[in-house]
Design a protein around this motif. Structure first.
Motif, PDB file in Angstrom:
ATOM      1  N   UNK A  38       0.824  -1.206   0.000  1.00 59.78           N
ATOM      2  CA  UNK A  38       0.000   0.000   0.000  1.00 59.78           C
ATOM      3  C   UNK A  38       0.861   1.261   0.000  1.00 59.78           C
ATOM      4  N   UNK A  39       2.143   1.115   0.428  1.00 63.76           N
ATOM      5  CA  UNK A  39       3.027   2.283   0.482  1.00 63.76           C
ATOM      6  C   UNK A  39       3.433   2.656   1.895  1.00 63.76           C
ATOM      7  N   UNK A  40       3.195   1.749   2.855  1.00 59.14           N
ATOM      8  CA  UNK A  40       3.476   2.062   4.267  1.00 59.14           C
ATOM      9  C   UNK A  40       4.962   2.356   4.494  1.00 59.14           C
ATOM     10  N   UNK A  41       5.830   1.431   4.000  1.00 62.08           N
ATOM     11  CA  UNK A  41       7.264   1.639   4.187  1.00 62.08           C
ATOM     12  C   UNK A  41       7.774   2.809   3.355  1.00 62.08           C
ATOM     13  N   UNK A  42       7.191   2.956   2.172  1.00 58.44           N
ATOM     14  CA  UNK A  42       7.603   4.060   1.293  1.00 58.44           C
ATOM     15  C   UNK A  42       7.436   5.399   1.995  1.00 58.44           C
ATOM     16  N   UNK A  43       6.366   5.542   2.737  1.00 56.07           N
ATOM     17  CA  UNK A  43       6.128   6.801   3.439  1.00 56.07           C
ATOM     18  C   UNK A  43       7.313   7.126   4.353  1.00 56.07           C
ATOM     19  N   UNK A  44       7.775   6.144   5.120  1.00 49.45           N
ATOM     20  CA  UNK A  44       8.907   6.353   6.026  1.00 49.45           C
ATOM     21  C   UNK A  44      10.182   6.704   5.262  1.00 49.45           C
ATOM     22  N   UNK A  45      10.397   6.002   4.162  1.00 48.13           N
ATOM     23  CA  UNK A  45      11.611   6.260   3.379  1.00 48.13           C
ATOM     24  C   UNK A  45      11.591   7.643   2.732  1.00 48.13           C
ATOM     25  N   UNK A  46      10.434   8.009   2.218  1.00 47.17           N
ATOM     26  CA  UNK A  46      10.331   9.333   1.579  1.00 47.17           C
ATOM     27  C   UNK A  46      10.549  10.426   2.619  1.00 47.17           C
TER      28      UNK A  46
END
Lengths: 258, 417
Positions: A38-46
């Motif tokens: 869903x993009x959960x980890x992406x949010x943290x990385x961004x």
């Protein structure tokens, strides 16, 4: 504290975040749940500034400063902390040396005086005890040969020492047994002081039994599609994610609590 | 042809002492040898052009240079300045004898004469040159069953414009143990050849450090050669950096069963430095082990050469041998030439070898930065960590503690692209 407005981001030309909105006020705990992908980890990385995560639009501000313009280390010095889902192993760099450099940088950014080696050691030992890691882990290479659970606890130890304004915990509960889960949750709860904020990213409701969130958001296909209070997490646990958007639950989200 | 080499041969004819038989033989071989060029395999990546036309002062007053002090290291110090032995320790512990080459007694000459030049393989050109020209040196003898606690430190130092050839012979008798530190600190325009030969007898143990830490225009060609008898142990820690012509040939011969050799080597080069490490491990008998770990970082326009060969003879069954070379390349102009070689003639052995050349691990860099550590500092930590993993294995903590900040400072000054 944190204001995310219409944030879109891509990885390797694939758009993952598609206009995400989120506001976190001082002292709040927000849980972000959602299916895999869903993009959960992406949010943290961004938010933390990882290479290869391209911002396509929108904004993210921490206490009024534009996070997305800053180098990763500058974001950290503004008080952002990301507890990694998969912490990196770095042989040859000791945990002590690593944490001393990080704490020095944090203190300097806050305009506080650097710690003496003795004072730092004292605090490091305290933090180590709090997350129930043996003291010899301080001397070992960063995460070198640590088990999955030990790595997660090491992340929490770093958080305790760095005292960030906003901590994002990226699936800090995955792969943990119930005792380790409690250690992680206690670490977070001990840091809740009405000012410090948390974003707890998790797939399961289990961690939220121990860290009680003020808000729960459901992230699906790069957007927050539903927000509510702690009861939303229970609802999700009971029903899975499929009901939200007809999402086909292939990923075992309905697995019962261990 | 090299003017310097021709003059060396002329000078070699004039040397006359108790080692003359060894010298004469070496001279014969030398006269047939040709000066290395780019086509010579052993010198393919290291140019000797600067040496070819160099002229050095042969006899001069020993300069007043003193070796660096290593805090916390309680060592027995032997110091060579411009090839002259200027310092020999007094009050040696029982069972340890150290004599200069020139003052060797008849009984020392008897045993030493038999192995000097014999442990060192004949193929090394500068080894042969050293055979003929080295008139100064030391002979160290550790008696059977004796453990020498204090490390013996041999310092090699040169002054501007000097040429020196030094020789070390070490015998560690059975069941004895000792630590020998060879530390090259040549900083000036000079030429130094050093040859050290080590006979490690049954169940004896040698801890060895070869610190090739030169400077700028210093040229140093070193040989460190080890012969291991049954159940003998060698732990060697090598470090190389600092000058533009820095060459080390290491040879290990497993001559007795269950001998064990562990070699760790690190090099970290910047500016136009060149370090060339050639190692050859000969497994001649069964049941021996070798573990060789070589790690290097090259920055700026520097160049590293690693040629590591493990040769397992037909009879050397049940050999365990590992050779590993890892490199970090910090600049596009820096160069690494690595060649790990395994040559196996026995059929029941366990061997592995590998070499990697990599750039900094981006995930590790991001992880450190995400904790507020600047990119520059993170790079230093990561580079240092890569090398430090081997420094951590040095058993003499005073030496490791002394070395760490030196290495750290080198990293801090390296330009990372």
């Amino acid at each position: 504290m944190l204001k995310i407005n219409q944030l879109s981001a891509s990885v390797e030309d694939k758009t993952i975040l598609k206009g995400l909105n989120l506001e976190v006020k001082p002292g709040e705990v927000h849980a972000i749940m959602g299916p895999n992908g869903a993009g959960k980890s992406t949010l943290g990385y961004v938010l933390s500034g990882r290479d290869g995560y391209e911002v396509e639009g929108g904004s993210a501000e921490l206490d009024g400063s534009d996070l997305l313009e800053l180098e990763p280390e500058e974001r950290a010095r503004k008080g952002l902390f990301l507890a990694f889902q998969y912490p990196v192993e770095i042989p040859g760099v000791s945990n002590m040396e690593f944490m001393k450099a990080a704490v020095d940088a944090a203190l300097e950014a806050r305009g506080e005086e650097a710690l003496s080696s003795a004072e730092f050691l004292k605090r490091a030992k305290q933090a180590c005890k709090q997350v129930q890691l043996p003291l010899e882990f301080l001397k070992r290479g960063v995460n070198e040969g640590f088990s999955g659970g030990e790595k997660k606890r090491n992340e929490i130890m770093q958080m305790l020492l760095l005292e960030p304004k906003l901590a994002i915990l990226d699936e800090s509960d995955s792969g943990l047994d119930i005792d380790a889960l409690k250690v992680v949750a206690d670490g977070v709860n001990s840091q809740r002081d009405g000012q410090r904020s948390f974003i707890v990213v998790t797939h399961y409701q289990r961690l939220l039994d121990y860290i009680e969130p003020d808000y729960v958001h459901v992230l699906s296909d790069g957007k927050i599609v539903k927000s509510g209070d702690a009861s939303l997490a229970k609802e999700l646990e009971a029903q899975g994610y499929a009901w939200l958007q007809g999402y086909e639950d292939k990923n075992g989200a309905e697995e019962p609590v261990a | 042809m090299s003017q310097w080499f021709e003059s060396a041969i002329v000078r070699a004819e004039q040397v006359n002492d108790w080692l003359s038989p060894v010298r004469a033989e070496a001279l014969q071989t030398l006269k047939r040898a040709s000066w290395p060029t780019r086509k010579t395999e052993a010198w393919k990546y290291l140019s000797l052009r600067r040496l070819e036309k160099s002229e050095f002062a042969q006899q001069q007053e020993s300069a007043q240079i003193t070796p660096e002090i290593i805090e916390g290291l309680d060592s027995l110090d032997l110091t060579f300045v411009d090839g002259q032995l200027v310092d020999l320790p007094a009050d040696l512990p029982a069972g340890l004898s150290i004599v200069s080459l020139q003052n060797a007694t008849d009984s020392v000459k008897q045993w030493a004469g038999e192995i000097i030049g014999d442990i060192k393989p004949e193929r090394h050109l500068f080894g042969l040159i050293n055979d003929t020209l080295a008139q100064h040196g030391v002979i160290i003898d550790v008696a059977e069953g004796v453990s020498v606690e204090r490390p013996i430190r041999i310092s090699y130092m040169s002054s501007e414009g000097s040429e020196a050839h030094t020789r070390v012979l070490v015998r560690v008798a059975s069941n004895a143990s000792v630590t020998v530190i060879e530390q090259a600190q040549n900083k000036h325009n000079s030429l130094h050849t050093s040859v050290a030969e080590y006979a490690i007898h049954e169940q004896a143990e040698l801890t060895h450090y070869g610190l090739m830490m030169g400077g700028g225009a210093a040229m140093h060609v070193a040989g460190m050669h080890f012969r291991l008898a049954q159940q003998a142990t060698l732990n060697s820690h090598l470090v190389g950096f600092g000058s533009e012509l820095n060459r080390l040939d290491v040879d290990v011969q497993h001559r007795g069963e269950q001998a064990d050799a562990n070699i760790n080597a690190v090099y970290l080069l910047r500016d136009a430095e060149v370090f060339d490490l050639h190692s050859t491990i000969e497994h001649e008998v069964p049941h021996c082990t070798t573990d060789e770990n070589v790690r290097g970082i090259v920055a700026d326009r520097s160049k590293a050469v690693f040629n590591g060969r493990i040769h397992i003879h037909r009879d050397a069954q049940k050999t365990l041998a590992e050779l590993n070379n890892k490199n970090l390349l910090l600049s596009r102009e820096a160069q690494i030439n690595t060649k790990p070689e395994l040559e196996i003639y026995a059929d029941d052995v366990k061997c592995a070898h590998g070499a990697t050349v990599a750039e900094i691990d981006k995930k590790a860099l991001y992880y450190l930065q995400s904790r507020g550590i600047s990119r520059e500092q993170a790079l230093v930590m990561l580079n240092f960590g890569f090398i430090n993993a081997l420094v951590d294995e040095m058993p003499h903590s005073a030496l490791a503690e002394w070395l760490r900040p030196i290495l750290r400072n080198r990293f801090a000054s390296m330009d990372v692209q």
